[in-house]
Design a protein around this motif. Structure first.
Motif, short mmCIF file in Angstrom:
data_model
loop_
_atom_site.label_atom_id
_atom_site.label_comp_id
_atom_site.label_asym_id
_atom_site.label_seq_id
_atom_site.Cartn_x
_atom_site.Cartn_y
_atom_site.Cartn_z
N MET A 1 0.84 -1.19 0.00
CA MET A 1 0.00 0.00 0.00
C MET A 1 0.88 1.25 0.00
O MET A 1 1.84 1.35 0.75
N ILE A 2 0.51 2.14 -0.84
CA ILE A 2 1.28 3.38 -0.93
C ILE A 2 0.71 4.39 0.04
O ILE A 2 -0.48 4.66 0.07
N GLU A 3 1.58 4.95 0.84
CA GLU A 3 1.13 5.95 1.80
C GLU A 3 0.84 7.26 1.10
O GLU A 3 1.21 7.47 -0.04
N SER A 4 0.18 8.14 1.82
CA SER A 4 -0.06 9.45 1.24
C SER A 4 1.28 10.13 0.99
O SER A 4 2.27 9.87 1.68
N ILE A 5 1.29 10.98 0.02
CA ILE A 5 2.56 11.55 -0.42
C ILE A 5 2.50 13.06 -0.38
O ILE A 5 1.44 13.66 -0.42
N THR A 6 3.66 13.63 -0.32
CA THR A 6 3.76 15.08 -0.29
C THR A 6 3.93 15.61 -1.69
O THR A 6 4.69 15.07 -2.48
N ALA A 7 3.24 16.66 -2.00
CA ALA A 7 3.30 17.23 -3.35
C ALA A 7 4.33 18.34 -3.42
O ALA A 7 4.43 19.18 -2.54
N TYR A 8 5.08 18.31 -4.48
CA TYR A 8 6.00 19.39 -4.78
C TYR A 8 5.66 19.84 -6.19
O TYR A 8 5.64 19.03 -7.11
N SER A 9 5.36 21.06 -6.38
CA SER A 9 4.84 21.46 -7.68
C SER A 9 5.68 22.53 -8.34
O SER A 9 6.32 23.35 -7.69
N ILE A 10 5.66 22.47 -9.65
CA ILE A 10 6.24 23.54 -10.45
C ILE A 10 5.11 24.02 -11.34
O ILE A 10 4.73 23.33 -12.27
N ASP A 11 4.54 25.15 -11.05
CA ASP A 11 3.41 25.63 -11.82
C ASP A 11 3.88 26.48 -12.97
O ASP A 11 4.59 27.46 -12.77
N GLY A 12 3.45 26.13 -14.15
CA GLY A 12 3.69 26.98 -15.30
C GLY A 12 5.10 26.89 -15.83
O GLY A 12 5.96 26.21 -15.30
N PHE A 13 5.31 27.59 -16.91
CA PHE A 13 6.61 27.57 -17.58
C PHE A 13 7.38 28.86 -17.38
O PHE A 13 8.54 28.95 -17.71
N PHE A 14 6.71 29.90 -16.93
CA PHE A 14 7.35 31.17 -16.63
C PHE A 14 8.04 31.78 -17.85
O PHE A 14 9.04 32.48 -17.73
N ALA B 10 13.65 23.10 -2.74
CA ALA B 10 14.05 23.19 -4.15
C ALA B 10 14.92 24.42 -4.40
O ALA B 10 14.67 25.50 -3.83
N VAL B 11 15.94 24.23 -5.21
CA VAL B 11 16.72 25.36 -5.72
C VAL B 11 16.45 25.44 -7.22
O VAL B 11 16.29 24.41 -7.87
N VAL B 12 16.38 26.63 -7.74
CA VAL B 12 15.96 26.81 -9.12
C VAL B 12 17.03 27.57 -9.90
O VAL B 12 17.56 28.57 -9.43
N GLU B 59 26.85 27.51 -25.46
CA GLU B 59 27.03 27.76 -24.03
C GLU B 59 27.40 29.21 -23.76
O GLU B 59 26.96 29.81 -22.77
N GLU B 60 28.23 29.78 -24.67
CA GLU B 60 28.68 31.16 -24.48
C GLU B 60 27.54 32.18 -24.57
O GLU B 60 27.69 33.31 -24.14
N GLN B 61 26.44 31.76 -25.16
CA GLN B 61 25.31 32.68 -25.32
C GLN B 61 24.37 32.65 -24.11
O GLN B 61 23.43 33.42 -24.06
N LEU B 62 24.66 31.76 -23.19
CA LEU B 62 23.72 31.53 -22.09
C LEU B 62 24.30 31.94 -20.74
O LEU B 62 25.51 31.98 -20.55
N ASP B 63 23.40 32.21 -19.84
CA ASP B 63 23.80 32.50 -18.47
C ASP B 63 22.77 31.89 -17.52
O ASP B 63 21.68 31.50 -17.95
N VAL B 64 23.11 31.83 -16.27
CA VAL B 64 22.24 31.18 -15.28
C VAL B 64 21.95 32.13 -14.14
O VAL B 64 22.85 32.80 -13.63
N LEU B 65 20.69 32.18 -13.76
CA LEU B 65 20.28 32.93 -12.59
C LEU B 65 19.81 31.95 -11.53
O LEU B 65 19.01 31.06 -11.82
N VAL B 66 20.32 32.09 -10.33
CA VAL B 66 19.92 31.21 -9.23
C VAL B 66 18.87 31.92 -8.40
O VAL B 66 19.10 33.04 -7.93
N ILE B 67 17.73 31.29 -8.24
CA ILE B 67 16.65 31.92 -7.49
C ILE B 67 16.02 30.92 -6.53
O ILE B 67 16.28 29.72 -6.62
N LYS B 68 15.17 31.45 -5.67
CA LYS B 68 14.37 30.57 -4.82
C LYS B 68 13.05 30.29 -5.53
O LYS B 68 12.57 31.10 -6.30
N ARG B 69 12.50 29.13 -5.23
CA ARG B 69 11.29 28.70 -5.92
C ARG B 69 10.16 29.73 -5.80
O ARG B 69 9.42 29.95 -6.76
N ASP B 70 10.04 30.36 -4.66
CA ASP B 70 8.90 31.26 -4.48
C ASP B 70 9.07 32.61 -5.19
O ASP B 70 8.19 33.47 -5.11
#
Lengths: 130, 90
Positions: A1-14, B10-12, B59-70
């Protein structure tokens, strides 16, 4: 049985064309991973497990294995990469994908990638998590 | 409730075009309990390598920004100001 799980989400593509999630793994565990698109709007999207990395016994080198599948089983894995791509010709991709990692047959994580995640999370959990 | 180990915070990495500031991909990285998260430099290299593989950029055309998920809000499209290296909604 699989226990309940914690969700981690990435919403959208930004504004990006893809979202990726790399999960670093404990190497002493056997891992099963799955990924699937939402049933609600599986359009203009591709969800797949891109690759996983294993530290080679003996040499100690990190070896990357490309898989491009939606389900794999690995041991001694160091990391695994999930990808959700949108079709660049589609301006409004609305699908979402969910990924699970199972360790010793228990679902450890649920990773929700892209789209309007909140709308589909419950249904996807029902599909894959029970 | 589950008593299984969780993921680390998470680190982004936001990979963007150095000139236009367009975001190429958003790469989230986490570690399962018991696993070790690589160094910041290794994580940047990983993010860049995937961006190179999935775009027509060098690779030379790209750069990386480190942010927090929120720092990323749902439903918002972003670019990175190449001068200030700050995220801005578009």
């Amino acid at each position: 049985m699989i226990e309940s799980i914690t969700a981690y989400s990435i919403d959208g593509f930004f504004g990006a064309d893809s979202t990726l999630q790399t999960v670093f793994l404990p190497e002493d565990k056997e891992i099963t991973a799955t990924i699937a698109l939402s049933e609600i709007a599986p359009i203009a999207m591709r969800a797949y497990i891109d690759s996983y990395t294993v530290r080679e016994l003996g040499s100690g080198r990190d070896v990357v294995y490309q898989v491009r599948k939606n389900h794999i089983h690995i041991s001694r894995g160091r990391s695994i990469v999930f990808v959700l791509d949108k079709d660049r010709s589609d301006e409004f991709p609305v699908a979402a994908a969910v990924a699970h990692i199972f360790i010793h047959e228990q679902s450890l994580t649920k990773l929700l990638l892209g789209g309007f995640a909140d709308l589909v999370a419950d249904r996807l959990t029902g599909r894959l998590g029970r | 409730m589950s008593n299984l180990p969780a993921l680390s915070e998470a680190v982004v990495r936001v990979v963007f075009d150095r000139v236009s500031g367009n975001v190429l991909h958003v790469h989230t990285m986490t570690a399962v309990s018991g696993a070790v998260l690589p160094s910041d430099e290794e994580l940047n290299t990983l993010a860049i390598s995937y961006a190179v593989a999935t775009s027509n950029k060098l690779e030379e055309q790209l750069d990386v920004l480190v942010i927090k998920r929120d720092e990323l809000k749902s439903g918002v499209r972003y670019r990175v100001d190449p001068k200030t290296r700050c995220l801005e909604p578009v």
